[in-house]
Design a protein around this motif. Sequence first.
Motif, PDB file in Angstrom:
ATOM      1  N   PRO A  94     -15.538 -62.250  70.227  1.00  0.00           N
ATOM      2  CA  PRO A  94     -16.586 -61.220  70.204  1.00  0.00           C
ATOM      3  C   PRO A  94     -16.128 -59.953  69.494  1.00  0.00           C
ATOM      4  N   VAL A  95     -17.053 -59.238  68.907  1.00  0.00           N
ATOM      5  CA  VAL A  95     -16.772 -57.969  68.248  1.00  0.00           C
ATOM      6  C   VAL A  95     -16.908 -56.856  69.292  1.00  0.00           C
ATOM      7  N   ILE A  96     -15.865 -56.024  69.389  1.00  0.00           N
ATOM      8  CA  ILE A  96     -15.834 -54.963  70.401  1.00  0.00           C
ATOM      9  C   ILE A  96     -15.595 -53.615  69.728  1.00  0.00           C
ATOM     10  N   ASP A  97     -16.490 -52.694  69.987  1.00  0.00           N
ATOM     11  CA  ASP A  97     -16.299 -51.298  69.594  1.00  0.00           C
ATOM     12  C   ASP A  97     -15.497 -50.645  70.720  1.00  0.00           C
ATOM     13  N   ALA A  98     -14.255 -50.267  70.427  1.00  0.00           N
ATOM     14  CA  ALA A  98     -13.331 -49.821  71.475  1.00  0.00           C
ATOM     15  C   ALA A  98     -13.430 -48.344  71.811  1.00  0.00           C
ATOM     16  N   HIS A  99     -14.458 -47.647  71.275  1.00  0.00           N
ATOM     17  CA  HIS A  99     -14.531 -46.209  71.565  1.00  0.00           C
ATOM     18  C   HIS A  99     -15.923 -45.668  71.295  1.00  0.00           C
ATOM     19  N   GLN A 100     -16.674 -45.431  72.376  1.00  0.00           N
ATOM     20  CA  GLN A 100     -17.972 -44.755  72.247  1.00  0.00           C
ATOM     21  C   GLN A 100     -18.240 -43.977  73.529  1.00  0.00           C
ATOM     22  N   HIS A 101     -19.235 -43.083  73.449  1.00  0.00           N
ATOM     23  CA  HIS A 101     -19.537 -42.184  74.566  1.00  0.00           C
ATOM     24  C   HIS A 101     -21.031 -42.166  74.863  1.00  0.00           C
ATOM     25  N   PHE A 102     -21.361 -41.798  76.103  1.00  0.00           N
ATOM     26  CA  PHE A 102     -22.704 -41.368  76.479  1.00  0.00           C
ATOM     27  C   PHE A 102     -22.565 -40.048  77.234  1.00  0.00           C
ATOM     28  N   TRP A 103     -23.573 -39.202  77.129  1.00  0.00           N
ATOM     29  CA  TRP A 103     -23.626 -38.032  78.009  1.00  0.00           C
ATOM     30  C   TRP A 103     -25.082 -37.597  78.176  1.00  0.00           C
ATOM     31  N   ASN A 104     -25.336 -37.005  79.345  1.00  0.00           N
ATOM     32  CA  ASN A 104     -26.673 -36.528  79.676  1.00  0.00           C
ATOM     33  C   ASN A 104     -26.567 -35.064  80.076  1.00  0.00           C
ATOM     34  N   LEU A 105     -27.115 -34.187  79.249  1.00  0.00           N
ATOM     35  CA  LEU A 105     -26.973 -32.752  79.475  1.00  0.00           C
ATOM     36  C   LEU A 105     -27.792 -32.260  80.668  1.00  0.00           C
ATOM     37  N   GLU A 106     -28.727 -33.077  81.140  1.00  0.00           N
ATOM     38  CA  GLU A 106     -29.530 -32.677  82.297  1.00  0.00           C
ATOM     39  C   GLU A 106     -28.857 -33.035  83.617  1.00  0.00           C
ATOM     40  N   THR A 107     -28.082 -34.116  83.606  1.00  0.00           N
ATOM     41  CA  THR A 107     -27.477 -34.583  84.860  1.00  0.00           C
ATOM     42  C   THR A 107     -25.971 -34.386  84.919  1.00  0.00           C
ATOM     43  N   GLY A 108     -25.324 -34.090  83.784  1.00  0.00           N
ATOM     44  CA  GLY A 108     -23.877 -33.947  83.761  1.00  0.00           C
ATOM     45  C   GLY A 108     -23.452 -32.592  83.217  1.00  0.00           C
ATOM     46  N   SER A 109     -22.185 -32.250  83.464  1.00  0.00           N
ATOM     47  CA  SER A 109     -21.629 -30.982  82.988  1.00  0.00           C
ATOM     48  C   SER A 109     -20.545 -31.256  81.952  1.00  0.00           C
ATOM     49  N   TYR A 110     -20.735 -30.722  80.749  1.00  0.00           N
ATOM     50  CA  TYR A 110     -19.795 -30.902  79.641  1.00  0.00           C
ATOM     51  C   TYR A 110     -19.545 -29.545  78.990  1.00  0.00           C
TER      52      TYR A 110
END
Length: 280
Positions: free
Chosen positions: A2-18
Amino acid sequence: MPVIDAHQHFWNLETGSYPWLTPEAGPIYRTFEPEELIPQLAEAGVDHTVLVQAMDSYADTDAMLAQADAYDFVAAVVGWVPLERPDEAAQALERYRRHPKFAGVRHLIHDDPDPDWLLRDAVIEGLGVLAEAGLPFDVVAVLPRHLEHVPVLAERIPGLRMVIDHLAKPPIKEKGWEPWAGLIARAAEYPQAYAKVSGLNTAADPESWTAADLRPYVDHAMELFGPERLMFGGDWPVSILAGDYATVWRETNVLLAGLSEADRAAVLGGTAARFYRIEV
């Protein structure tokens, strides 16, 4: 394989703090969730991804594990525990390791005002706890100083597997070479050190980069680590600061075109599956 992307992100500015994510970040200053990435993975032919932490918090890690539960394409999660508090880190790891997709730990060392954060006694102890748990550490090496720490950690914690995110951001835009080339060569001397062919487009000229700009740096890494210790990462959504997912995928494949089928399969999935112990 299988092909694997070894680095990606998700974030939600309404529910999380960044706190690092401010309006100055431009197009990535918004919420990014799985539904937006799914069609882009399908177009590229990527089967699975490794979802990597974007904040040093339990909340971010818990949110990622919930997404891994909800979406089969997320094969592994690189989360966060407080390495500088080893006892608490051990308790957190005991809890997180029960999740089958919890596969490693990262800390935003590049955002810490102390460039030697990784070498603090308490952090070394925390990394030892991580090694004992059989989990790897993602090294966000942005400064040369960060890259210098990899051999030190390899000597002090021989059982700790590490992966250098984004090839430690080589000076592509400036067409520079040292000290990056020498430091990553020193890190590669240790078999427990791996590296990600990821995030290179945002180290290049954002408007005009192509595979040719990245090639000297990727070829150097290939000579040092070999395909068995290199893994592809798309670095979405940070990658949209200099293109899009399709462009990163296309140009990465141009860079890998000269490899054998087996070596290309390693960089595009096999190495990540082995490193993060992904069963797909």
